[in-house]
Design a protein around this motif. Sequence first.
Motif, PDB file in Angstrom:
ATOM      1  N   SER A  38       5.715   9.674   9.273  1.00  0.00           N
ATOM      2  CA  SER A  38       5.021   8.673   9.627  1.00  0.00           C
ATOM      3  C   SER A  38       4.643   8.727  11.243  1.00  0.00           C
ATOM      4  CB  SER A  38       5.759   7.227   9.201  1.00  0.00           C
ATOM      5  OG  SER A  38       6.895   7.254   9.643  1.00  0.00           O
ATOM      6  N   TRP A  39       5.536   8.031  11.915  1.00  0.00           N
ATOM      7  CA  TRP A  39       5.264   8.114  13.310  1.00  0.00           C
ATOM      8  C   TRP A  39       6.432   8.343  13.934  1.00  0.00           C
ATOM      9  CZ3 TRP A  39       3.338   3.959  10.442  1.00  0.00           C
ATOM     10  CH2 TRP A  39       4.112   2.693  10.517  1.00  0.00           C
ATOM     11  N   GLN A  65       0.598  14.515   7.328  1.00  0.00           N
ATOM     12  CA  GLN A  65      -0.579  13.757   7.582  1.00  0.00           C
ATOM     13  C   GLN A  65      -1.622  14.612   8.139  1.00  0.00           C
ATOM     14  OE1 GLN A  65       0.176   9.940   8.933  1.00  0.00           O
ATOM     15  NE2 GLN A  65       2.209   9.561   7.986  1.00  0.00           N
ATOM     16  N   GLY A  94      -1.735  14.178   3.087  1.00  0.00           N
ATOM     17  CA  GLY A  94      -2.253  12.549   3.010  1.00  0.00           C
ATOM     18  C   GLY A  94      -3.165  12.152   4.215  1.00  0.00           C
ATOM     19  N   SER A  96      -3.329   9.069   5.369  1.00  0.00           N
ATOM     20  CA  SER A  96      -2.957   7.677   5.956  1.00  0.00           C
ATOM     21  C   SER A  96      -3.994   6.798   6.059  1.00  0.00           C
ATOM     22  CB  SER A  96      -2.460   8.117   7.166  1.00  0.00           C
ATOM     23  OG  SER A  96      -1.533   7.164   7.750  1.00  0.00           O
ATOM     24  N   VAL A 101      -3.592   6.472  12.065  1.00  0.00           N
ATOM     25  CA  VAL A 101      -4.620   7.687  12.572  1.00  0.00           C
ATOM     26  C   VAL A 101      -5.156   7.305  13.996  1.00  0.00           C
ATOM     27  CG1 VAL A 101      -6.564   8.864  12.153  1.00  0.00           C
ATOM     28  CG2 VAL A 101      -5.293   8.387  10.216  1.00  0.00           C
ATOM     29  N   TYR A 105      -1.914   8.751  16.154  1.00  0.00           N
ATOM     30  CA  TYR A 105      -2.448  10.075  16.500  1.00  0.00           C
ATOM     31  C   TYR A 105      -3.704  10.375  17.331  1.00  0.00           C
ATOM     32  CZ  TYR A 105       0.708  11.519  12.520  1.00  0.00           C
ATOM     33  OH  TYR A 105       1.913  11.782  11.889  1.00  0.00           O
ATOM     34  N   THR A 117     -11.110  14.501   3.745  1.00  0.00           N
ATOM     35  CA  THR A 117     -10.117  15.171   2.727  1.00  0.00           C
ATOM     36  C   THR A 117     -10.637  16.668   2.351  1.00  0.00           C
ATOM     37  OG1 THR A 117      -9.307  13.212   2.113  1.00  0.00           O
ATOM     38  CG2 THR A 117      -8.874  14.828   0.913  1.00  0.00           C
TER      39      THR A 117
END
Length: 336
Positions: A38-39, A65, A94, A96, A101, A105, A117
């Motif tokens: 996740s993060w 991710q 995925g 997210s 995002v 990120y 995607t």
Amino acid sequence: MRLGLALGYWGRGPSPDHVRLAQEAERLGYGSVWTAESWGSDAFAPLTWIAAHTSRIRLGTAVAQMAARSPVTTAMHALTLDHLSGGRVMLGLGLSGPQVVEGWYGRPFPASPLTATREYVDVVRQVLRREAPVELAGRFHSHPYRGPDATGLGKPLKSITHPLRAGLPVLLGAEGPKNVAQTTRIADGWLPLYWSPTRPEVYGPALTELPEGFVVAPMARARVCDDVAEGLLPVKAMLGFYIGGMGHAARNFHADLMARMGYEAEARRIQELFLSGRREEAVLAVPDAFADEISLVGPRERIARRLELWREGPVTDLLLLSPDLPTLRVLAELNS
């Protein structure tokens, strides 16, 4: 229906039990073990550690991710670990949501998630097939890079390392009906976040005619216990966090999915409570009925009855979020 072990991502630090759980799952005949991100912790490093301590069980990311890495970087991770593990990798990806995002990120959330995607998977497939240098003039992914600040010196390249398997399985996490439909066309499998065996229509008509060999691998928290309400508390805690905090109030894919599953008012209430700082109340606001239908909790006999519902649908692999060995052993016995 095969069983898998879902370990998720780390909290404050690594769990000392993950290798032991993976080894026991392998001994019990579980088909796969999955890590996530996740993060905080990443998906590939823990999976590599588990690979070094197991020999047969398949190794999946659920999910890696897309915003965390360019598609060629993700393909490099997958092909490297596939070699080191003797061909056991299943690459789950995925997209997210905007909060993660852009907030974590530092990347723009794509205006067209379906296109982004599709392009990402295209590039990953090109790397793994290694039939020619990677080339794509996409809307979101450009190989070579063709942006306004490009030097113009880039050239198409082909992986130096020969992938062990050109057909390394690629699976996608998808929630909306259009995303699920695209997943059945471009991927080898689908990773539903919440799956209710009594509500397959929530994900759209794409599930009625799946390609041969297509993997449907939902996660479900499992716990053998006497008190169902007490056993559901970890499920409700997870749902409270995802529905309340894993996204913006105006755009939360998890909350939208809960709404489509018949709990719209409850989903919005959970969001309202969580985002106002009343997190414990948000968890308690998760209906027991919703938590129960997407999990396997309770006495052995109750789980055995409910497991039959999961076998009746399109699920090929049931990924169990279960941090205790007794539950893993009971599920293995019931599924044998």
